[in-house]
Design an enzyme around this catalytic site. Structure first.
Site, PDB file in Angstrom:
ATOM      1  N   ARG A   1      73.850  76.530  58.897  1.00  2.26           N
ATOM      2  CA  ARG A   1      73.969  75.622  57.753  1.00  2.26           C
ATOM      3  C   ARG A   1      72.652  75.554  56.987  1.00  2.26           C
ATOM      4  NH1 ARG A   1      75.430  70.216  61.054  1.00  2.26           N
ATOM      5  NH2 ARG A   1      73.802  70.349  62.613  1.00  2.26           N
TER       6      ARG A   1
ATOM      7  N   GLU B   1      72.706  68.555  54.431  1.00  2.47           N
ATOM      8  CA  GLU B   1      73.088  69.905  54.836  1.00  2.47           C
ATOM      9  C   GLU B   1      74.383  70.344  54.164  1.00  2.47           C
ATOM     10  OE1 GLU B   1      71.340  69.652  59.374  1.00  2.47           O
ATOM     11  OE2 GLU B   1      73.220  68.680  58.877  1.00  2.47           O
TER      12      GLU B   1
ATOM     13  N   THR C   1      74.081  56.455  59.220  1.00  4.70           N
ATOM     14  CA  THR C   1      73.232  57.608  59.529  1.00  4.70           C
ATOM     15  C   THR C   1      73.845  58.886  58.980  1.00  4.70           C
ATOM     16  OG1 THR C   1      72.428  56.560  61.543  1.00  4.70           O
ATOM     17  CG2 THR C   1      72.209  58.949  61.422  1.00  4.70           C
TER      18      THR C   1
ATOM     19  N   GLN D   1      79.577  57.429  66.203  1.00  4.82           N
ATOM     20  CA  GLN D   1      80.330  58.496  66.884  1.00  4.82           C
ATOM     21  C   GLN D   1      80.920  58.042  68.215  1.00  4.82           C
ATOM     22  OE1 GLN D   1      80.570  61.221  64.939  1.00  4.82           O
ATOM     23  NE2 GLN D   1      79.092  60.216  63.578  1.00  4.82           N
TER      24      GLN D   1
ATOM     25  N   ASP E   1      72.528  51.418  74.764  1.00 11.52           N
ATOM     26  CA  ASP E   1      71.919  51.605  73.442  1.00 11.52           C
ATOM     27  C   ASP E   1      70.688  50.712  73.405  1.00 11.52           C
ATOM     28  OD1 ASP E   1      73.234  52.536  70.381  1.00 11.52           O
ATOM     29  OD2 ASP E   1      71.435  51.256  70.421  1.00 11.52           O
TER      30      ASP E   1
ATOM     31  N   THR F   1      72.475  59.611  70.238  1.00 14.38           N
ATOM     32  CA  THR F   1      71.457  58.753  69.628  1.00 14.38           C
ATOM     33  C   THR F   1      71.001  59.380  68.309  1.00 14.38           C
ATOM     34  OG1 THR F   1      69.571  59.824  70.713  1.00 14.38           O
ATOM     35  CG2 THR F   1      70.662  58.034  71.909  1.00 14.38           C
TER      36      THR F   1
ATOM     37  N   GLY G   1      73.628  64.334  69.864  1.00 14.60           N
ATOM     38  CA  GLY G   1      72.727  63.664  68.916  1.00 14.60           C
ATOM     39  C   GLY G   1      71.570  64.525  68.427  1.00 14.60           C
TER      40      GLY G   1
ATOM     41  N   ASP H   1      70.384  67.406  66.686  1.00 14.50           N
ATOM     42  CA  ASP H   1      71.056  68.389  65.834  1.00 14.50           C
ATOM     43  C   ASP H   1      70.209  68.787  64.639  1.00 14.50           C
ATOM     44  OD1 ASP H   1      71.177  66.014  64.490  1.00 14.50           O
ATOM     45  OD2 ASP H   1      73.333  66.013  64.152  1.00 14.50           O
TER      46      ASP H   1
ATOM     47  N   LYS I   1      64.439  67.016  66.372  1.00 12.65           N
ATOM     48  CA  LYS I   1      65.292  65.863  66.730  1.00 12.65           C
ATOM     49  C   LYS I   1      66.136  66.261  67.937  1.00 12.65           C
ATOM     50  CE  LYS I   1      68.986  63.143  64.459  1.00 12.65           C
ATOM     51  NZ  LYS I   1      70.237  63.888  64.323  1.00 12.65           N
TER      52      LYS I   1
ATOM     53  N   VAL J   1      75.582  70.881  68.062  1.00 16.47           N
ATOM     54  CA  VAL J   1      74.907  70.516  66.810  1.00 16.47           C
ATOM     55  C   VAL J   1      75.918  70.299  65.678  1.00 16.47           C
ATOM     56  CG1 VAL J   1      72.700  71.621  67.361  1.00 16.47           C
ATOM     57  CG2 VAL J   1      74.477  72.957  66.218  1.00 16.47           C
TER      58      VAL J   1
HETATM   59  P1  NAD Z   1      74.380  55.900  64.479  1.00 15.02           P
HETATM   60  O1  NAD Z   1      73.097  55.661  63.771  1.00 15.02           O
HETATM   61  O2  NAD Z   1      75.606  55.208  64.018  1.00 15.02           O
HETATM   62  O3  NAD Z   1      74.209  55.581  66.046  1.00 15.02           O
HETATM   63  C1  NAD Z   1      73.089  55.987  66.792  1.00 15.02           C
HETATM   64  C2  NAD Z   1      72.811  54.960  67.862  1.00 15.02           C
HETATM   65  O4  NAD Z   1      71.755  55.458  68.706  1.00 15.02           O
HETATM   66  C3  NAD Z   1      72.335  53.606  67.308  1.00 15.02           C
HETATM   67  O5  NAD Z   1      73.174  52.571  67.767  1.00 15.02           O
HETATM   68  C4  NAD Z   1      70.909  53.482  67.851  1.00 15.02           C
HETATM   69  O6  NAD Z   1      70.544  52.136  68.141  1.00 15.02           O
HETATM   70  C5  NAD Z   1      70.979  54.351  69.088  1.00 15.02           C
HETATM   71  N1  NAD Z   1      69.688  54.838  69.590  1.00 15.02           N
HETATM   72  C6  NAD Z   1      68.647  55.346  68.880  1.00 15.02           C
HETATM   73  N2  NAD Z   1      67.643  55.707  69.726  1.00 15.02           N
HETATM   74  C7  NAD Z   1      68.092  55.428  70.978  1.00 15.02           C
HETATM   75  C8  NAD Z   1      67.526  55.585  72.273  1.00 15.02           C
HETATM   76  N3  NAD Z   1      66.304  56.091  72.439  1.00 15.02           N
HETATM   77  N4  NAD Z   1      68.253  55.217  73.350  1.00 15.02           N
HETATM   78  C9  NAD Z   1      69.504  54.675  73.199  1.00 15.02           C
HETATM   79  N5  NAD Z   1      70.083  54.493  71.998  1.00 15.02           N
HETATM   80  C10 NAD Z   1      69.383  54.873  70.898  1.00 15.02           C
HETATM   81  O7  NAD Z   1      74.604  57.510  64.450  1.00 15.02           O
HETATM   82  P2  NAD Z   1      75.950  58.303  64.756  1.00 15.02           P
HETATM   83  O8  NAD Z   1      76.699  58.564  63.496  1.00 15.02           O
HETATM   84  O9  NAD Z   1      76.651  57.706  65.906  1.00 15.02           O
HETATM   85  O10 NAD Z   1      75.330  59.706  65.177  1.00 15.02           O
HETATM   86  C11 NAD Z   1      74.610  59.833  66.377  1.00 15.02           C
HETATM   87  C12 NAD Z   1      73.898  61.167  66.387  1.00 15.02           C
HETATM   88  O11 NAD Z   1      74.868  62.214  66.470  1.00 15.02           O
HETATM   89  C13 NAD Z   1      73.085  61.449  65.121  1.00 15.02           C
HETATM   90  O12 NAD Z   1      71.854  61.993  65.511  1.00 15.02           O
HETATM   91  C14 NAD Z   1      73.903  62.445  64.360  1.00 15.02           C
HETATM   92  O13 NAD Z   1      73.112  63.280  63.557  1.00 15.02           O
HETATM   93  C15 NAD Z   1      74.572  63.195  65.490  1.00 15.02           C
HETATM   94  N6  NAD Z   1      75.824  63.842  65.143  1.00 15.02           N
HETATM   95  C16 NAD Z   1      76.066  65.054  65.687  1.00 15.02           C
HETATM   96  C17 NAD Z   1      77.259  65.701  65.436  1.00 15.02           C
HETATM   97  C18 NAD Z   1      77.541  67.021  66.080  1.00 15.02           C
HETATM   98  O14 NAD Z   1      78.472  67.708  65.678  1.00 15.02           O
HETATM   99  N7  NAD Z   1      76.801  67.418  67.086  1.00 15.02           N
HETATM  100  C19 NAD Z   1      78.209  65.110  64.599  1.00 15.02           C
HETATM  101  C20 NAD Z   1      77.955  63.851  64.074  1.00 15.02           C
HETATM  102  C21 NAD Z   1      76.756  63.212  64.353  1.00 15.02           C
END
Ligand code: NAD
Length: 345
Positions: free
Chosen positions: A45, A56, A84, A140, A161, A201, A225, A227, A231, A293
């Site tokens: 991407r 992206e 996010t 998620q 969390d 996360t 998380g 990705d 990060k 990712v």
């Molecule tokens: P979000 O911001 O809604 O939720 C993330 C949560 O993580 C928050 O509640 C936050 O308080 C918590 N957090 C942060 N640091 C932490 C830590 N050290 N320990 C425990 N909890 C912690 O985000 P989301 O939409 O749920 O997405 C989560 C992650 O997944 C993001 O990084 C996003 O980029 C990634 N993501 C990946 C894919 C994939 O296909 N792999 C798809 C969607 C999202």
């Protein structure tokens, strides 16, 4: 006219059909599409990074269909009252180049990510898995739990969390749907006794959410998380101990947990497990990591599923998106009537 599934229609369709049903349907369809992996024209991407986030573009095509998703990742957004991750995308006919569907994809991304996790877990987690840890209880997380219940029948969750309000929300959302939720006191506590650990996360940092000595033989880690370059979530010693599975290796080398490992550290692309060319889980004691990712094929599959599922229903709208003059070469005629063209005299 182009089919439109905007937020109200997507929300109504998911409520009508049920998120768990849709995740299972997309997971089944993903399995079919991953099995024909070589037929897709794939690329990493295209990412536009800023100090606090990324935007992206995720394009992909086969001989008949083209799709792309626009998606952002801004971990500081929730503190500003924003999400996010948000997304939208398009699905098009390769033979005419015309778009078929424009869709909201914030919700659809959560569904397809859960479907991908479910597909991976079916091949990589122990079939007798009963307990899932979810670290990171944001947008998620509920979808991830529904995906694992569909894949393996898991109903017992250990959640953690850093923000207790996120744990409250997950508990409130999932307990009425038949899940048993244990509120852990730390990430380590959440991992204790888990068969599957999902890390979801969001932090634009090289975080260590799970430490190597918390990981027991037989565990499956579903790391969604991390990705983005810079990060990540896992102690790299876990990756050295485990068998690591990825979506599209060139993209995961840039964005995934394995960005910290040498470029020749062996990983297995998931599609080779699905086609039987490689093995997934081979023993009950094996530690497996799905270094997820998010890959464009998952979005194309999800868009195809939405297009097929909503076509001809109340959940499909229309948008007049493609300018279509009666004479296909007279585009100018759409905007200037002959009478309004000033004469040269
Ligand atoms: P979000 O911001 O809604 O939720 C993330 C949560 O993580 C928050 O509640 C936050 O308080 C918590 N957090 C942060 N640091 C932490 C830590 N050290 N320990 C425990 N909890 C912690 O985000 P989301 O939409 O749920 O997405 C989560 C992650 O997944 C993001 O990084 C996003 O980029 C990634 N993501 C990946 C894919 C994939 O296909 N792999 C798809 C969607 C999202």
């Amino acid at each position: 006219m182009v089919m439109l599934v905007d937020v109200p229609r997507m929300t109504a369709w998911i409520r009508h059909t049920g998120a768990e049903r849709i995740i299972a349907d997309i997971a089944a369809r993903l399995e079919t599409d991953y099995a024909r992996w070589p037929q897709f024209d794939k690329v990493e991407r295209i990412a536009a990074h800023s100090p606090i986030g990324v935007i992206e573009l995720m394009p992909i095509a086969d001989a008949d269909r083209y799709g792309f998703k626009y998606v952002n990742g801004h971990p500081a957004n929730p503190a500003r009252g924003l999400q996010t991750v948000t997304a939208f995308g398009a699905y098009a006919d390769v033979h005419t180049g015309y778009p078929i569907l424009i869709a909201e994809m914030t919700l659809l991304t959560a569904l397809r990510t859960a479907a991908t996790s479910a597909m991976a877990a079916r091949h990589l987690a122990r079939a007798d898995s009963e307990v899932m840890a979810i670290i990171g209880n944001g947008s998620q997380s509920e979808f991830q739990a529904l995906g694992m219940r569909g894949a393996l029948g898991i109903t017992s969750l250990r959640i953690w969390d850093t923000d207790p309000a996120a744990m409250d929300k997950l508990q409130r959302n999932l307990e009425p749907h038949g899940f048993t939720v244990y509120r852990a006191t730390s990430a380590r506590d959440a991992c204790r006794g888990a068969d599957i650990i999902t890390t979801a996360t969001a932090d634009k940092a090289l975080a260590q959410i799970v430490a190597n000595d918390w990981v027991e033989p037989g565990m499956h880690l579903n790391a969604i998380g991390g990705d983005c370059p810079g990060k990540t979530e896992l102690d790299t010693d876990i990756l050295r101990r485990a068998d690591v599975f990825v979506e599209y290796e060139p993209q995961t080398r840039i964005e995934g947990e394995i960005q910290h490992l040498p470029a020749d550290h062996p990983v297995t692309e998931l599609w080779t497990v699905i086609t039987g060319q490689a093995t997934g889980r081979t023993s009950p004691a094996q530690i497996t990591v799905f270094d997820s990712v998010g890959f464009a094929l998952e979005d194309l599959t999800a868009l195809a599923h939405v297009a097929d599922a909503v076509q001809g229903t109340e959940f499909a709208g229309e948008i007049d998106l493609v300018a279509s003059p009666a004479d296909p070469r007279d585009l100018f005629g759409m905007v200037v009537s002959p009478a309004s063209v000033p004469s040269s005299r």
